[in-house]
Scaffold this active site. Sequence first.
Site, PDB file in Angstrom:
ATOM      1  N   ASP A   1      64.307  79.901  70.184  1.00  0.00           N
ATOM      2  CA  ASP A   1      64.217  78.992  69.037  1.00  0.00           C
ATOM      3  C   ASP A   1      63.814  79.759  67.776  1.00  0.00           C
ATOM      4  O   ASP A   1      62.699  80.296  67.690  1.00  0.00           O
ATOM      5  CB  ASP A   1      63.187  77.905  69.332  1.00  0.00           C
ATOM      6  CG  ASP A   1      63.376  76.675  68.458  1.00  0.00           C
ATOM      7  OD1 ASP A   1      63.983  76.804  67.383  1.00  0.00           O
ATOM      8  OD2 ASP A   1      62.926  75.592  68.850  1.00  0.00           O
ATOM      9  N   ASP A   2      64.724  79.824  66.799  1.00  0.00           N
ATOM     10  CA  ASP A   2      64.487  80.509  65.523  1.00  0.00           C
ATOM     11  C   ASP A   2      64.287  82.015  65.689  1.00  0.00           C
ATOM     12  O   ASP A   2      63.632  82.651  64.856  1.00  0.00           O
ATOM     13  CB  ASP A   2      63.276  79.921  64.790  1.00  0.00           C
ATOM     14  CG  ASP A   2      63.528  78.531  64.240  1.00  0.00           C
ATOM     15  OD1 ASP A   2      64.625  77.981  64.469  1.00  0.00           O
ATOM     16  OD2 ASP A   2      62.631  77.985  63.581  1.00  0.00           O
TER      17      ASP A   2
ATOM     18  N   CYS B   1      68.493  73.230  64.691  1.00  0.00           N
ATOM     19  CA  CYS B   1      68.143  73.000  66.101  1.00  0.00           C
ATOM     20  C   CYS B   1      69.084  72.091  66.895  1.00  0.00           C
ATOM     21  O   CYS B   1      69.754  72.530  67.823  1.00  0.00           O
ATOM     22  CB  CYS B   1      66.729  72.439  66.189  1.00  0.00           C
ATOM     23  SG  CYS B   1      65.451  73.635  65.783  1.00  0.00           S
TER      24      CYS B   1
ATOM     25  N   ARG C   1      72.141  73.096  69.654  1.00  0.00           N
ATOM     26  CA  ARG C   1      71.981  72.801  71.081  1.00  0.00           C
ATOM     27  C   ARG C   1      73.096  71.898  71.601  1.00  0.00           C
ATOM     28  O   ARG C   1      73.548  72.043  72.745  1.00  0.00           O
ATOM     29  CB  ARG C   1      70.605  72.173  71.322  1.00  0.00           C
ATOM     30  CG  ARG C   1      69.496  73.165  71.113  1.00  0.00           C
ATOM     31  CD  ARG C   1      68.132  72.571  70.825  1.00  0.00           C
ATOM     32  NE  ARG C   1      67.324  73.595  70.204  1.00  0.00           N
ATOM     33  CZ  ARG C   1      66.646  74.525  70.872  1.00  0.00           C
ATOM     34  NH1 ARG C   1      66.645  74.518  72.199  1.00  0.00           N
ATOM     35  NH2 ARG C   1      65.967  75.455  70.235  1.00  0.00           N
TER      36      ARG C   1
ATOM     37  N   LYS D   1      62.596  73.348  75.563  1.00  0.00           N
ATOM     38  CA  LYS D   1      62.872  72.392  74.488  1.00  0.00           C
ATOM     39  C   LYS D   1      64.277  71.798  74.626  1.00  0.00           C
ATOM     40  O   LYS D   1      65.263  72.527  74.704  1.00  0.00           O
ATOM     41  CB  LYS D   1      62.731  73.102  73.144  1.00  0.00           C
ATOM     42  CG  LYS D   1      63.162  72.287  71.942  1.00  0.00           C
ATOM     43  CD  LYS D   1      62.981  73.096  70.668  1.00  0.00           C
ATOM     44  CE  LYS D   1      63.725  72.483  69.513  1.00  0.00           C
ATOM     45  NZ  LYS D   1      63.584  73.270  68.282  1.00  0.00           N
TER      46      LYS D   1
ATOM     47  N   HIS E   1      65.654  68.625  72.566  1.00  0.00           N
ATOM     48  CA  HIS E   1      65.986  68.333  71.166  1.00  0.00           C
ATOM     49  C   HIS E   1      67.403  67.785  70.961  1.00  0.00           C
ATOM     50  O   HIS E   1      68.066  68.091  69.974  1.00  0.00           O
ATOM     51  CB  HIS E   1      65.767  69.556  70.272  1.00  0.00           C
ATOM     52  CG  HIS E   1      65.311  69.166  68.895  1.00  0.00           C
ATOM     53  ND1 HIS E   1      64.876  70.076  67.965  1.00  0.00           N
ATOM     54  CD2 HIS E   1      65.211  67.936  68.293  1.00  0.00           C
ATOM     55  CE1 HIS E   1      64.538  69.450  66.856  1.00  0.00           C
ATOM     56  NE2 HIS E   1      64.730  68.140  67.033  1.00  0.00           N
TER      57      HIS E   1
ATOM     58  N   SER F   1      61.205  69.881  68.512  1.00  0.00           N
ATOM     59  CA  SER F   1      60.436  71.032  68.027  1.00  0.00           C
ATOM     60  C   SER F   1      58.953  70.719  67.997  1.00  0.00           C
ATOM     61  O   SER F   1      58.540  69.626  67.593  1.00  0.00           O
ATOM     62  CB  SER F   1      60.900  71.421  66.624  1.00  0.00           C
ATOM     63  OG  SER F   1      62.260  71.779  66.614  1.00  0.00           O
TER      64      SER F   1
ATOM     65  N   HIS G   1      59.688  79.525  67.275  1.00  0.00           N
ATOM     66  CA  HIS G   1      59.594  78.490  66.239  1.00  0.00           C
ATOM     67  C   HIS G   1      58.115  78.277  65.893  1.00  0.00           C
ATOM     68  O   HIS G   1      57.257  78.321  66.764  1.00  0.00           O
ATOM     69  CB  HIS G   1      60.220  77.203  66.789  1.00  0.00           C
ATOM     70  CG  HIS G   1      60.457  76.127  65.788  1.00  0.00           C
ATOM     71  ND1 HIS G   1      59.431  75.489  65.116  1.00  0.00           N
ATOM     72  CD2 HIS G   1      61.605  75.535  65.355  1.00  0.00           C
ATOM     73  CE1 HIS G   1      59.936  74.565  64.321  1.00  0.00           C
ATOM     74  NE2 HIS G   1      61.258  74.583  64.435  1.00  0.00           N
TER      75      HIS G   1
ATOM     76  N   ASP H   1      69.106  79.914  69.045  1.00  0.00           N
ATOM     77  CA  ASP H   1      69.761  78.734  68.478  1.00  0.00           C
ATOM     78  C   ASP H   1      70.180  78.917  67.025  1.00  0.00           C
ATOM     79  O   ASP H   1      71.101  78.258  66.541  1.00  0.00           O
ATOM     80  CB  ASP H   1      68.882  77.489  68.637  1.00  0.00           C
ATOM     81  CG  ASP H   1      67.601  77.531  67.812  1.00  0.00           C
ATOM     82  OD1 ASP H   1      67.193  78.625  67.383  1.00  0.00           O
ATOM     83  OD2 ASP H   1      66.998  76.459  67.605  1.00  0.00           O
ATOM     84  N   ASN H   2      69.518  79.789  66.285  1.00  0.00           N
ATOM     85  CA  ASN H   2      69.864  80.079  64.897  1.00  0.00           C
ATOM     86  C   ASN H   2      68.984  81.227  64.412  1.00  0.00           C
ATOM     87  O   ASN H   2      68.146  81.742  65.158  1.00  0.00           O
ATOM     88  CB  ASN H   2      69.703  78.851  63.989  1.00  0.00           C
ATOM     89  CG  ASN H   2      68.389  78.122  64.142  1.00  0.00           C
ATOM     90  OD1 ASN H   2      68.351  76.987  64.619  1.00  0.00           O
ATOM     91  ND2 ASN H   2      67.295  78.757  63.772  1.00  0.00           N
TER      92      ASN H   2
ATOM     93  N   LYS I   1      67.755  80.756  58.758  1.00  0.00           N
ATOM     94  CA  LYS I   1      67.942  79.412  59.302  1.00  0.00           C
ATOM     95  C   LYS I   1      68.290  78.411  58.204  1.00  0.00           C
ATOM     96  O   LYS I   1      67.743  78.449  57.101  1.00  0.00           O
ATOM     97  CB  LYS I   1      66.647  78.981  59.992  1.00  0.00           C
ATOM     98  CG  LYS I   1      66.609  77.535  60.466  1.00  0.00           C
ATOM     99  CD  LYS I   1      65.281  77.242  61.130  1.00  0.00           C
ATOM    100  CE  LYS I   1      65.194  75.774  61.567  1.00  0.00           C
ATOM    101  NZ  LYS I   1      63.978  75.515  62.359  1.00  0.00           N
TER     102      LYS I   1
END
Length: 485
Positions: free
Chosen positions: A45-46, A85, A89, A138, A140, A163, A232, A284-285, A305
Amino acid sequence: MIRLSQRSLRLLLGVTTLVSLGLLASAWIKKPAPATPNVVLFFMDDMGYGDLSVTGALDYATPNLDRMAAEGSRFSNFLAAQAVCSASRAALMTGCYPNRLGVSGAFGPNSLVGLNPNEETLAELLKEKGYATGIFGKWHLGDKKQFLPLQQGFDEYYGVPYSHDMWPLHPAQAQAHYPPLHWIENNEPKQEIKDLNDAGQITQIVTQKAVSFIQRHKSKPFFLYVPHPLPHVPLATSATFKGKSGRGIFGDVMTELDWSVGQILGELKKQGVDKNTLVIFISDNGPWLNYGDHAGSSGGFREGKGTSFEGGHRVPCLVRWPGVVPAGRVSNKLLTTMDILPTVAKICGARLPKQRIDGVDWLALLKGDNSVTPRDRFYYYYRKNNLEAVREGDWKLIFPHPGRTYEGFLPGQNGKPGQSTETKDIAGGLYDLRRDPGERYDVKEQHPEIVTKLEKLAEEARADLGDDLQRRSGTNVREPGRITN
């Protein structure tokens, strides 16, 4: 000259005949098919492109991920489907552009929309083939029961529904009045994550659950999805890893996440399923840059992001499958998160979803055939359905659009975000990513023919998926799931 006696000659002829018959028989006997491979999918995540030591990170090390890259292949031109996010996903789970599914942004708590249960996820396709399916981390994609993982093809779920900054204690979200954040087990909320000490246990708990899943399902094919909630913000780590890096809390978190990957890879070996397991590691990004020392690195790509520049979309991608995926290879071919589903489905003998998808199969490239080019174009959509850029080959055309920029603003410190601008008009331009991966030099005046070609590609995208910037609806867009009562 060697002379053989009649007895020796008869013996030699007999042995030769037996060997020949054995070879002939082996040709007729059908060899057993290789066991169906397990699949482990890490989704960070991030995490930015530059956040692994193998991609340039400094002041901390990621030895387990570096070893995974050495024992497998690294794909350096891998893009998240969207730089946010929930949309990212949705693309991973379905093989579709998220805006094709009506999914955009990041769903908040108690969202009345989510991933439509009518969409077929990778978990559903593999479960249909007899796989045990588990997710730990996660989700989301909607926190209402009808949107949770058990309704989307997973047998087991333990994690956070969105998140973990969507909680009352985050300094930048204090006025949002978010509800308490709970772990979810299957469909039911469990203990509350009350503070940063609780949040510091997230990586440990996710790891323990993933290891347990391997132990309990080692005798049958399994799909293990590990979408780690970190790095994140808000950053938190267990006591074991506090102060263990030279990069402060971000380095500590990355060190613990690398440890987690090592624990899971180690369990595969311990249970004797390592060589029959495909392991994929992606993010994810890109990084949330305005968090400064609590944010990762885009590895030199522009922005991060929430933007359609490469820093928002370009993420690490490592793939390991001993004996199948070449070791120590780097491929620069264009790939995306949408391409995971059709490729894994092919590997596992699963069918594709009944509705249209956008992902492409890259199994031949994965196995080492560098002569193939599975994908040559990509649409950079953001917000609800804004087409902000298109790419074909190494040419990328960005259209003028409202958007986010981090450039020109000092980043924040100690967990508080710095300023970023959400309303500034982002200038358009043509970029040659071969020579200018940082997207700094607009060459549209030098290559008008490329601009014309990419504008035609954009028209194809708009006809198919729409473009809110031009107030156009696509002909092949589906509805998200909705709470109607």
